[in-house]
Design an enzyme around this catalytic site. Structure first.
Site, PDB file in Angstrom:
ATOM      1  N   GLU A  60     -12.173  12.142  15.353  1.00  0.00           N
ATOM      2  CA  GLU A  60     -12.619  12.585  13.929  1.00  0.00           C
ATOM      3  C   GLU A  60     -13.899  12.277  13.601  1.00  0.00           C
ATOM      4  OE1 GLU A  60     -13.856  10.251  11.685  1.00  0.00           O
ATOM      5  OE2 GLU A  60     -13.461   8.295  12.702  1.00  0.00           O
ATOM      6  N   PHE A  61     -14.643  13.200  12.773  1.00  0.00           N
ATOM      7  CA  PHE A  61     -16.017  13.207  12.422  1.00  0.00           C
ATOM      8  C   PHE A  61     -16.143  13.260  11.032  1.00  0.00           C
ATOM      9  CE2 PHE A  61     -15.390  15.348  16.471  1.00  0.00           C
ATOM     10  CZ  PHE A  61     -16.386  14.589  17.274  1.00  0.00           C
ATOM     11  N   LYS A 114     -20.206  -0.557  15.372  1.00  0.00           N
ATOM     12  CA  LYS A 114     -19.420  -0.975  16.540  1.00  0.00           C
ATOM     13  C   LYS A 114     -19.312   0.379  17.614  1.00  0.00           C
ATOM     14  CE  LYS A 114     -15.043   1.473  14.534  1.00  0.00           C
ATOM     15  NZ  LYS A 114     -14.768   2.090  15.693  1.00  0.00           N
ATOM     16  N   LYS A 123     -23.693   2.567   1.946  1.00  0.00           N
ATOM     17  CA  LYS A 123     -23.931   3.902   1.421  1.00  0.00           C
ATOM     18  C   LYS A 123     -23.681   4.461   0.242  1.00  0.00           C
ATOM     19  CE  LYS A 123     -22.693   8.669   3.471  1.00  0.00           C
ATOM     20  NZ  LYS A 123     -21.929   9.276   4.360  1.00  0.00           N
ATOM     21  N   ASN A 145     -22.497   9.583  17.603  1.00  0.00           N
ATOM     22  CA  ASN A 145     -22.563   8.585  16.718  1.00  0.00           C
ATOM     23  C   ASN A 145     -23.976   7.820  17.224  1.00  0.00           C
ATOM     24  OD1 ASN A 145     -20.854   9.380  14.647  1.00  0.00           O
ATOM     25  ND2 ASN A 145     -19.795   7.323  14.955  1.00  0.00           N
ATOM     26  N   CYS A 155     -18.925   2.714  11.161  1.00  0.00           N
ATOM     27  CA  CYS A 155     -18.865   3.161  12.451  1.00  0.00           C
ATOM     28  C   CYS A 155     -19.860   3.103  13.429  1.00  0.00           C
ATOM     29  CB  CYS A 155     -18.708   4.951  12.362  1.00  0.00           C
ATOM     30  SG  CYS A 155     -17.073   5.154  11.372  1.00  0.00           S
ATOM     31  N   LYS A 164       0.819  -1.203  -0.146  1.00  0.00           N
ATOM     32  CA  LYS A 164       0.217   0.007  -0.118  1.00  0.00           C
ATOM     33  C   LYS A 164       0.943   1.288  -0.005  1.00  0.00           C
ATOM     34  CE  LYS A 164      -4.059   1.906   2.366  1.00  0.00           C
ATOM     35  NZ  LYS A 164      -5.228   1.920   3.494  1.00  0.00           N
ATOM     36  N   GLY A 187     -25.800   1.024   9.251  1.00  0.00           N
ATOM     37  CA  GLY A 187     -24.688   0.208   9.410  1.00  0.00           C
ATOM     38  C   GLY A 187     -23.487   0.896   8.837  1.00  0.00           C
TER      39      GLY A 187
END
Length: 432
Positions: free
Chosen positions: A148-149, A260, A322, A205, A257, A37, A254
């Protein structure tokens, strides 16, 4: 002032963070253990499906403000700030698995430059930043929580135009060092303690997840009462206390994020003796919503008085969780597809975000377009809200279907357009 920044982890959050900090003028080194990667990213090959991310990486490489390496030691020894952007997946007991974070902290603790700020960007349980500080055990290295958002499909936009920046630190001067990294963004800043900063991400969340479960429940009630959930939510969103976000119905929530984070917060409640009954009910309602969509498809597309799906061919529009992403992690669309498969349905799907070699697609035939997915099937099921699905030629699709039925689990399509083409449209919480 430009700073020397190291981002550890080149996943969805880490790569976005590295590329955007580079764009803000900092000199950024992104560390990743996957050497393959690293090589691809160093060549500008970005496989993450995220608008503008590839362009930012190319720009950083071209300007010399962004580089990639598999060796974190030399990089962190010169860094002013080190961002931990590591995966924290759900463990078997529902708690966040911090093994990747623990491994990295153990590796880099002794290499950090004196005066460096160690920034926990990953979503972690309350108390993790304090644990990192104890593990590093260096009075000359500060540990800060900076959650983070970022939403998949708009991560770059969310980073560069944030609604807020949350910084949790033990000392005000340390918090300001992190705030300064974002000064060009001119965003509202919430300065708090580390534990509260960590809780903000989970609390936000899980409220969104609860809101999604609620609107799906309202849709179910609308079906029984003869109301139209589209008109109900239109009336709700004008109330500023309710707002416009998370009022879209669907097959459940789902992704990587919300599920979990909900499980992790439930687990956190258990460890302190608090039963988070409201959140648990939202999780259970989400599971029921997925099952309800399977039953809806069987009701509309099944054969015989028992509405059996054994041997029934169905076309699926979308599988990722999504639109705008390639993410199948805890996808409600995929969960519904698997539920249909367990009932014996034969599935052909189209999804512009997928390549076709994903292991999760076992038992599902992926084709290139919706017309191939529809050919000879006993109905179409829309599961992901890709905008292109609204532009399909529905008369052509109707001619290909054995049974002219569309089950729209997202209320994404225009019912009148579908009906004028001679098809039956079945939505969620809406008449017809």
């Amino acid at each position: 002032m430009p700073r020397r920044v190291v981002v550890i982890g080149a996943g969805y959050v880490g790569l976005t963070t590295a590329a955007c900090l580079s764009m803000l003028g900092h000199r950024v080194v992104c560390c990743e253990v996957d050497r393959g990667k690293v090589g691809r990213l160093a060549r500008g090959e970005v496989r993450t499906r995220e608008p503008d991310l590839r362009e930012l990486v190319h720009s950083g490489l071209r300007e010399g403000t962004l580089e990639f390496t598999a060796e974190s030691g030399p990089a962190v020894s010169e860094a002013d700030a080190v961002f931990l952007c590591l995966p924290t997946p759900m463990g078997e007991d529902g708690a966040a698995d911090l093994s990747a974070l623990e491994s990295v902290v153990g590796q880099i603790g002794g290499s950090l430059r004196s005066g460096c700020v160690l920034v926990a960007k990953s979503t972690v349980p309350v108390g993790t930043s304090a644990w990192i500080a104890r593990s590093v055990a260096r009075s000359d290295v500060a540990v800060v929580s900076n959650p983070e958002f970022l939403r998949e499909g708009s991560a770059v936009h969310d980073f560069l135009y944030p609604e807020r920046i949350v910084v949790g630190a033990e000392r005000a001067e340390t918090a300001e060092e992190v705030v300064a990294l974002y000064e060009r963004l001119h965003a509202p800043v919430v300065r708090t303690d580390r534990e509260s900063a960590e809780m903000v991400k989970y609390a936000a969340n899980c409220l969104l997840a609860t809101k999604l479960s609620y609107v799906n429940a309202v849709a179910g009630l609308c079906e029984g009462a003869g109301a139209d959930v589209a008109k109900v939510t239109e009336g709700m969103r004008h109330d500023p206390r309710v707002g416009d976000a998370c009022l879209a119905v669907g097959p459940g929530w789902g992704g990587s994020c919300l599920p979990k984070d909900a499980r992790a917060l439930l687990r956190a409640g258990e460890t302190v003796g608090f039963e988070f009954a409201l959140l648990r009910a939202s999780v259970e309602a989400n599971e029921r919503q997925r099952a309800r969509m399977v039953s809806r498809v069987a009701e509309v597309c099944g054969s015989g008085p028992e509405r059996c799906l054994e041997g029934v061919r169905l076309g699926l529009l979308g599988l990722v969780f999504k639109a705008g992403t390639d993410d199948l992690r805890d996808s409600p669309a995929l969960a519904v597809a698997r539920g249909l498969s367990r009932l014996g349905a034969e599935l052909t799907a189209v999804d512009p975000g997928l390549r076709g070699d994903e292991a999760e697609l076992a038992g599902i035939t992926l084709v290139d377009n919706a017309y191939q997915a529809a050919k000879g099937t006993g109905g179409l099921v829309l599961l992901t809200e890709w905008s292109g699905f609204r532009e399909l030629d529905w008369r052509r699709l109707g001619a290909l279907l054995e049974r002219p039925v569309v089950v729209d689990t997202r209320n994404h399509l225009d019912p009148e357009v579908v009906r004028r083409a001679g098809l039956r449209w079945c939505g969620v919480g809406r008449p017809g």
